[in-house]
Design a protein around this motif. Sequence first.
Motif, mmCIF file in Angstrom:
data_model
loop_
_atom_site.group_PDB
_atom_site.id
_atom_site.type_symbol
_atom_site.label_atom_id
_atom_site.label_comp_id
_atom_site.label_asym_id
_atom_site.label_seq_id
_atom_site.Cartn_x
_atom_site.Cartn_y
_atom_site.Cartn_z
ATOM 1 N N GLU A 1 46.965 -10.368 6.452
ATOM 2 C CA GLU A 1 45.823 -9.650 7.009
ATOM 3 C C GLU A 1 44.894 -10.663 7.680
ATOM 4 N N VAL A 2 44.620 -10.454 8.947
ATOM 5 C CA VAL A 2 43.743 -11.356 9.693
ATOM 6 C C VAL A 2 42.489 -10.582 10.085
ATOM 7 N N GLU A 3 41.350 -11.066 9.662
ATOM 8 C CA GLU A 3 40.092 -10.392 9.975
ATOM 9 C C GLU A 3 39.854 -10.385 11.488
ATOM 10 N N PRO A 4 39.212 -9.334 11.999
ATOM 11 C CA PRO A 4 39.042 -9.219 13.451
ATOM 12 C C PRO A 4 38.428 -10.443 14.111
ATOM 13 N N GLU A 5 37.496 -11.100 13.435
ATOM 14 C CA GLU A 5 36.837 -12.235 14.086
ATOM 15 C C GLU A 5 37.759 -13.429 14.287
ATOM 16 N N PHE A 6 38.926 -13.437 13.604
ATOM 17 C CA PHE A 6 39.859 -14.541 13.742
ATOM 18 C C PHE A 6 41.096 -14.193 14.583
ATOM 19 N N ARG A 7 41.192 -12.953 15.040
ATOM 20 C CA ARG A 7 42.360 -12.550 15.821
ATOM 21 C C ARG A 7 42.315 -13.153 17.213
ATOM 22 N N GLN A 8 43.477 -13.596 17.680
ATOM 23 C CA GLN A 8 43.548 -14.254 18.976
ATOM 24 C C GLN A 8 44.639 -13.714 19.881
ATOM 25 N N ASP A 9 45.436 -12.782 19.398
ATOM 26 C CA ASP A 9 46.501 -12.211 20.205
ATOM 27 C C ASP A 9 45.883 -11.457 21.388
ATOM 28 N N PRO A 10 46.332 -11.724 22.631
ATOM 29 C CA PRO A 10 45.740 -11.004 23.773
ATOM 30 C C PRO A 10 45.908 -9.495 23.684
ATOM 31 N N SER A 11 46.946 -9.025 22.992
ATOM 32 C CA SER A 11 47.104 -7.579 22.867
ATOM 33 C C SER A 11 45.971 -6.965 22.042
ATOM 34 N N TRP A 12 45.399 -7.739 21.118
ATOM 35 C CA TRP A 12 44.240 -7.256 20.339
ATOM 36 C C TRP A 12 43.058 -6.987 21.261
ATOM 37 N N PHE A 13 42.825 -7.898 22.203
ATOM 38 C CA PHE A 13 41.671 -7.750 23.083
ATOM 39 C C PHE A 13 41.872 -6.623 24.099
ATOM 40 N N ARG A 14 43.127 -6.290 24.413
ATOM 41 C CA ARG A 14 43.391 -5.246 25.407
ATOM 42 C C ARG A 14 43.521 -3.865 24.781
ATOM 43 N N THR A 15 43.931 -3.804 23.496
ATOM 44 C CA THR A 15 44.209 -2.497 22.893
ATOM 45 C C THR A 15 43.378 -2.192 21.654
ATOM 46 N N GLY A 16 42.830 -3.224 20.995
ATOM 47 C CA GLY A 16 42.137 -3.010 19.739
ATOM 48 C C GLY A 16 43.068 -2.884 18.550
ATOM 49 N N GLU A 17 44.391 -3.009 18.776
ATOM 50 C CA GLU A 17 45.361 -2.997 17.682
ATOM 51 C C GLU A 17 45.459 -4.403 17.093
ATOM 52 N N PRO A 18 45.827 -4.519 15.800
ATOM 53 C CA PRO A 18 45.827 -5.842 15.142
ATOM 54 C C PRO A 18 46.677 -6.896 15.836
ATOM 55 N N GLY A 19 47.756 -6.509 16.499
ATOM 56 C CA GLY A 19 48.549 -7.494 17.220
ATOM 57 C C GLY A 19 49.437 -8.318 16.309
ATOM 58 N N ARG A 20 49.791 -9.509 16.787
ATOM 59 C CA ARG A 20 50.836 -10.312 16.154
ATOM 60 C C ARG A 20 50.315 -11.482 15.330
ATOM 61 N N ASP A 21 49.015 -11.621 15.208
ATOM 62 C CA ASP A 21 48.470 -12.782 14.511
ATOM 63 C C ASP A 21 48.926 -12.863 13.058
ATOM 64 N N GLY A 22 49.184 -11.724 12.432
ATOM 65 C CA GLY A 22 49.532 -11.715 11.013
ATOM 66 C C GLY A 22 50.836 -12.394 10.665
ATOM 67 N N CYS A 23 51.734 -12.537 11.642
ATOM 68 C CA CYS A 23 52.987 -13.254 11.386
ATOM 69 C C CYS A 23 52.917 -14.692 11.882
ATOM 70 N N ARG A 24 51.757 -15.111 12.371
ATOM 71 C CA ARG A 24 51.598 -16.440 12.963
ATOM 72 C C ARG A 24 50.661 -17.339 12.161
ATOM 73 N N VAL A 25 50.314 -16.930 10.963
ATOM 74 C CA VAL A 25 49.411 -17.726 10.133
ATOM 75 C C VAL A 25 50.095 -19.040 9.752
ATOM 76 N N PRO A 26 49.396 -20.173 9.831
ATOM 77 C CA PRO A 26 50.016 -21.472 9.548
ATOM 78 C C PRO A 26 50.655 -21.559 8.171
ATOM 79 N N LEU A 27 51.724 -22.340 8.103
ATOM 80 C CA LEU A 27 52.510 -22.471 6.877
ATOM 81 C C LEU A 27 51.741 -23.181 5.774
ATOM 82 N N PRO A 28 51.965 -22.773 4.527
ATOM 83 C CA PRO A 28 51.396 -23.501 3.384
ATOM 84 C C PRO A 28 52.391 -24.534 2.862
ATOM 85 N N TRP A 29 52.044 -25.797 2.948
ATOM 86 C CA TRP A 29 52.951 -26.855 2.532
ATOM 87 C C TRP A 29 52.707 -27.312 1.093
#
Length: 534
Positions: free
Chosen positions: A390-418
């Motif tokens: 879950e990515v809060e709106p203020e941290f979303r960066q997918d261009p589809s979020w800005f064009r549609t208001g849908e959450p987009g793809r950021d949720g599968c792009r969160v950096p890996l935990p090492w």
Amino acid sequence: MGWNDQTEWWRHATVYQVYVRSFADGNGDGIGDLPGITARLPYLRDLGVDALWITPFYTSPQKDHGYDVADYCDVDPLFGRLSDADDLIATAHDLGLRLIVDLVPNHTSDAHPWFRAALAAGPGSPERARYLFRPGRGADGAEPPNNWESVFGGPAWTRVEDPSPGSGRPAEWYLHLFDSTQPDLDWRNPEVGDMFEDVLTFWLDRGVDGFRVDVAHGLFKEESLRDQVVADEPAQAAGDSSMVERRMRDEPMWDQPEVHEVYRRWRRILDKYDGQRMDVAEAWTQTPESMARFVRPDEMNQSFNFAWLLAPWSAQEFAAVITGTFDALRPVGATPTWVLSNHDVVRHVTRYGGGAQGLARAKAATMTMLALPGSSYLYQGEELGLEQAEVEPEFRQDPSWFRTGEPGRDGCRVPLPWGGDRPPFAFGSGDGHPWIPQPPDWEAITVEAQAGDPDSTLSFYRKALSARRGFATSAGDEVEMLDLGADVLAFRRGPVTAVLNCGTEPVALPEGEVLLASGPVDGTLPADTAVWLG
């Protein structure tokens, strides 16, 4: 299938997708980079993959995280320098890993020198002929040239003013099937094909082993740029593998016959190089048959098989994908590919229900995929069992979020935990949050936490990939489908029998020694579990 006499490395490889921004941060700025990848290559070697595919790292304004390219032959300073790319290639080869880079030929960035020149030159110029500029419709050309929609939402056209005030010429529009900062190239202009031949040669000379081709089905559009016929039909649900509706869809912007000559030209270039260089198409085609056209003997080496990714949790759906894929590829002698997740879709643990059940199903589906002939593509983090975050709106960066208001793809792009017990979980050398914040409760699923646990998801992936190496090239390319009931997917491939229970009750196991299971088995195969028998 008829390819078992071939020796090309990619025909039976396991390829690991690295999303550059989110894999490993080498300089502590919160964004993944090329030195970060290089430092973590031993991890991929030990995981047991054969190759890595890395997303775009070229010079870019990063409006679509690198898929908006301003210079195809340099590295964006965000990710390092050209010498870092050379180090990455050399280190991967030293560790026995192949390297595939992402190529974006459908569009450039609006910051590319070609597009800047096109805006400055004005209508009718040779500079504009490299893109798809057209006059608008309606009074004073105020309406877009056609009714096409952007993949990211909204119209696929943006209007620009004539740079020569008082010329009396109406304003033109340019086509962008994605974001407005990603103008589509006109592949009917020979300059475009020549430029990409130079790009291919540049990276092949530097030693890359292949290319993942972004939007491979989109380079050519119907020349008339006619309106799309939009039928009154139900939208395809996410995860619906039925191709009935898609087969009837009118798509003048996708999968045009002229595109295949581009890949014939590229194949001739690839074949000039030693080392079995390859390319793989990201082609979201409507049928298995149209997908197979991209991998005819003189075209691309592989094409992603998205039908497997789209299939819901169903033994019958999985079986239909397997048989349909083989039937489509058999006439062209191509190798199948199998993929369950990537940087554009919801992670499959979440698609399969999330939580313990989603993870059990994800492991079982992965095992089944790895048993099939052909190559398998893994997406970073699935070996840790990551779910869609879950990515809060203020941290979303997918261009589809800005064009549609849908959450987009950021949720599968969160950096890996090492490692470590709090964000950024050793993603980088700094203590600040990565470019997308990680969930704070990832402590138990870091690489560090899972590496020493024999029952972890990471250990399961390592065992599965190690076992797969034992039969990937020797088990043959024929699959015999077995009937063990409507809720059970089962097939035999050489000495290995794979069984997947998609039902809700345990089922009896066929005879054979258990080589590997995705969960506990004891004479029967529980629900949401897969097993390999020898």
